[in-house]
Design a protein around this motif. Sequence first.
Motif, PDB file in Angstrom:
ATOM      1  N   ILE A  10      60.736 -39.985  18.780  1.00  0.00           N
ATOM      2  CA  ILE A  10      62.041 -40.905  17.878  1.00  0.00           C
ATOM      3  C   ILE A  10      61.801 -40.420  16.263  1.00  0.00           C
ATOM      4  CG2 ILE A  10      62.570 -43.092  17.383  1.00  0.00           C
ATOM      5  CD1 ILE A  10      61.915 -44.012  20.272  1.00  0.00           C
ATOM      6  N   ASP A  11      60.410 -40.707  15.862  1.00  0.00           N
ATOM      7  CA  ASP A  11      60.216 -40.228  14.458  1.00  0.00           C
ATOM      8  C   ASP A  11      60.967 -38.889  14.115  1.00  0.00           C
ATOM      9  OD1 ASP A  11      59.411 -42.665  14.213  1.00  0.00           O
ATOM     10  OD2 ASP A  11      57.135 -42.087  14.409  1.00  0.00           O
ATOM     11  N   ARG A  12      60.413 -37.939  14.937  1.00  0.00           N
ATOM     12  CA  ARG A  12      61.054 -36.545  14.639  1.00  0.00           C
ATOM     13  C   ARG A  12      62.547 -36.405  14.568  1.00  0.00           C
ATOM     14  NH1 ARG A  12      62.678 -32.697  17.521  1.00  0.00           N
ATOM     15  NH2 ARG A  12      62.184 -33.472  19.616  1.00  0.00           N
ATOM     16  N   LEU A  13      63.279 -37.081  15.596  1.00  0.00           N
ATOM     17  CA  LEU A  13      64.520 -37.202  15.717  1.00  0.00           C
ATOM     18  C   LEU A  13      65.272 -37.762  14.649  1.00  0.00           C
ATOM     19  CD1 LEU A  13      65.172 -37.590  19.654  1.00  0.00           C
ATOM     20  CD2 LEU A  13      65.663 -35.682  18.271  1.00  0.00           C
ATOM     21  N   ARG A  14      64.765 -39.033  14.225  1.00  0.00           N
ATOM     22  CA  ARG A  14      65.384 -39.694  12.980  1.00  0.00           C
ATOM     23  C   ARG A  14      65.163 -38.821  11.806  1.00  0.00           C
ATOM     24  NH1 ARG A  14      62.746 -45.626  14.361  1.00  0.00           N
ATOM     25  NH2 ARG A  14      64.706 -46.479  15.348  1.00  0.00           N
ATOM     26  N   GLU A  15      64.139 -38.140  11.555  1.00  0.00           N
ATOM     27  CA  GLU A  15      63.915 -37.480  10.368  1.00  0.00           C
ATOM     28  C   GLU A  15      64.899 -36.287  10.347  1.00  0.00           C
ATOM     29  OE1 GLU A  15      59.704 -36.339  10.202  1.00  0.00           O
ATOM     30  OE2 GLU A  15      59.327 -38.404   9.724  1.00  0.00           O
ATOM     31  N   VAL A  42      70.770 -44.773  12.442  1.00  0.00           N
ATOM     32  CA  VAL A  42      69.658 -43.719  12.672  1.00  0.00           C
ATOM     33  C   VAL A  42      68.162 -44.463  12.427  1.00  0.00           C
ATOM     34  CG1 VAL A  42      68.043 -41.871  11.744  1.00  0.00           C
ATOM     35  CG2 VAL A  42      70.598 -41.648  12.144  1.00  0.00           C
ATOM     36  N   TRP A  43      68.281 -45.397  11.659  1.00  0.00           N
ATOM     37  CA  TRP A  43      66.817 -46.287  11.219  1.00  0.00           C
ATOM     38  C   TRP A  43      66.770 -47.483  11.800  1.00  0.00           C
ATOM     39  CZ3 TRP A  43      63.115 -43.272   9.730  1.00  0.00           C
ATOM     40  CH2 TRP A  43      63.316 -42.045   9.006  1.00  0.00           C
ATOM     41  N   SER A  44      67.728 -47.957  12.547  1.00  0.00           N
ATOM     42  CA  SER A  44      67.946 -49.092  13.289  1.00  0.00           C
ATOM     43  C   SER A  44      66.442 -49.408  14.273  1.00  0.00           C
ATOM     44  CB  SER A  44      69.365 -49.334  14.054  1.00  0.00           C
ATOM     45  OG  SER A  44      69.117 -50.466  15.046  1.00  0.00           O
ATOM     46  N   ARG A  45      65.997 -50.382  14.319  1.00  0.00           N
ATOM     47  CA  ARG A  45      64.962 -50.698  15.385  1.00  0.00           C
ATOM     48  C   ARG A  45      65.357 -50.675  16.633  1.00  0.00           C
ATOM     49  NH1 ARG A  45      62.087 -55.939  14.030  1.00  0.00           N
ATOM     50  NH2 ARG A  45      64.208 -56.519  13.594  1.00  0.00           N
ATOM     51  N   LEU A  52      69.488 -41.166  19.617  1.00  0.00           N
ATOM     52  CA  LEU A  52      69.181 -39.963  18.737  1.00  0.00           C
ATOM     53  C   LEU A  52      69.392 -38.662  19.149  1.00  0.00           C
ATOM     54  CD1 LEU A  52      65.907 -41.805  17.216  1.00  0.00           C
ATOM     55  CD2 LEU A  52      67.814 -41.177  16.065  1.00  0.00           C
ATOM     56  N   ARG A  53      69.243 -38.406  20.315  1.00  0.00           N
ATOM     57  CA  ARG A  53      69.234 -36.915  20.795  1.00  0.00           C
ATOM     58  C   ARG A  53      70.854 -36.793  20.665  1.00  0.00           C
ATOM     59  NH1 ARG A  53      65.463 -37.742  25.845  1.00  0.00           N
ATOM     60  NH2 ARG A  53      63.482 -36.983  25.145  1.00  0.00           N
ATOM     61  N   GLU A  54      71.688 -37.497  20.867  1.00  0.00           N
ATOM     62  CA  GLU A  54      73.196 -37.423  21.011  1.00  0.00           C
ATOM     63  C   GLU A  54      73.451 -37.103  19.455  1.00  0.00           C
ATOM     64  OE1 GLU A  54      76.545 -40.368  21.299  1.00  0.00           O
ATOM     65  OE2 GLU A  54      75.449 -40.210  23.135  1.00  0.00           O
ATOM     66  N   LEU A  55      72.857 -37.969  18.453  1.00  0.00           N
ATOM     67  CA  LEU A  55      73.164 -37.751  16.995  1.00  0.00           C
ATOM     68  C   LEU A  55      72.755 -36.411  16.687  1.00  0.00           C
ATOM     69  CD1 LEU A  55      72.430 -41.356  15.819  1.00  0.00           C
ATOM     70  CD2 LEU A  55      74.768 -40.097  15.933  1.00  0.00           C
ATOM     71  N   ALA A  56      71.593 -35.964  17.077  1.00  0.00           N
ATOM     72  CA  ALA A  56      70.945 -34.683  16.667  1.00  0.00           C
ATOM     73  C   ALA A  56      71.885 -33.494  17.063  1.00  0.00           C
ATOM     74  CB  ALA A  56      69.426 -34.638  16.969  1.00  0.00           C
TER      75      ALA A  56
END
Length: 178
Positions: A10-15, A42-45, A52-56
């Motif tokens: 999750i951290d890697r995908l967010r970044e 992206v930074w929502s808890r 996140l994978r979809e956004l990436a």
Amino acid sequence: MTAAGDSHEIDRLRESVQARLEVAVGKGRLTLEEYSEQAAVVWSRDIGIERLRELASVGVAMAPVSAPQSTIVGVFGDVKRSGRWSLAVKTSVLLVFGDLKLNLRSAVIGARVSTITLISVFGDSTVTVPEGVHVELDGFHLFGDREFDSGAQAPGPGAPTIRIKSYSVFGDLKVRTR
């Protein structure tokens, strides 16, 4: 995968998504408001790893690139800009006996840092910025007030910066998010 492994992914995908958003807004592919909304997601808890994978994997549509410099003049009249418009890297505004209303929430920016220089004599200026961007204020007001409402959302890492340099005689400046 373990909870710790999910957390690292999750951290890697967010970044990764955040870096893509920063590039997109810097190149004018996203408006400031679109950037702010997507960065908040992206930074929502509450965001899940699948979202996140979809956004990436989603690309960002192309938009026109802003000019390096722009000039706005208003004499005995008001100036209003809103909707989707291109904010130049450097924008100069001269007002004499008129008011200015700039709405940057849907504006396309041309650089990571955009500078708006306002010179006003007997006129008020209102600049509306999206939440989640850096705003820097500079200048002076003689017989006028300066108000700044930065909103509730803090700027994310790598958020665009809007520099507002305001010089006014008998005029107010209001910078707000809504």
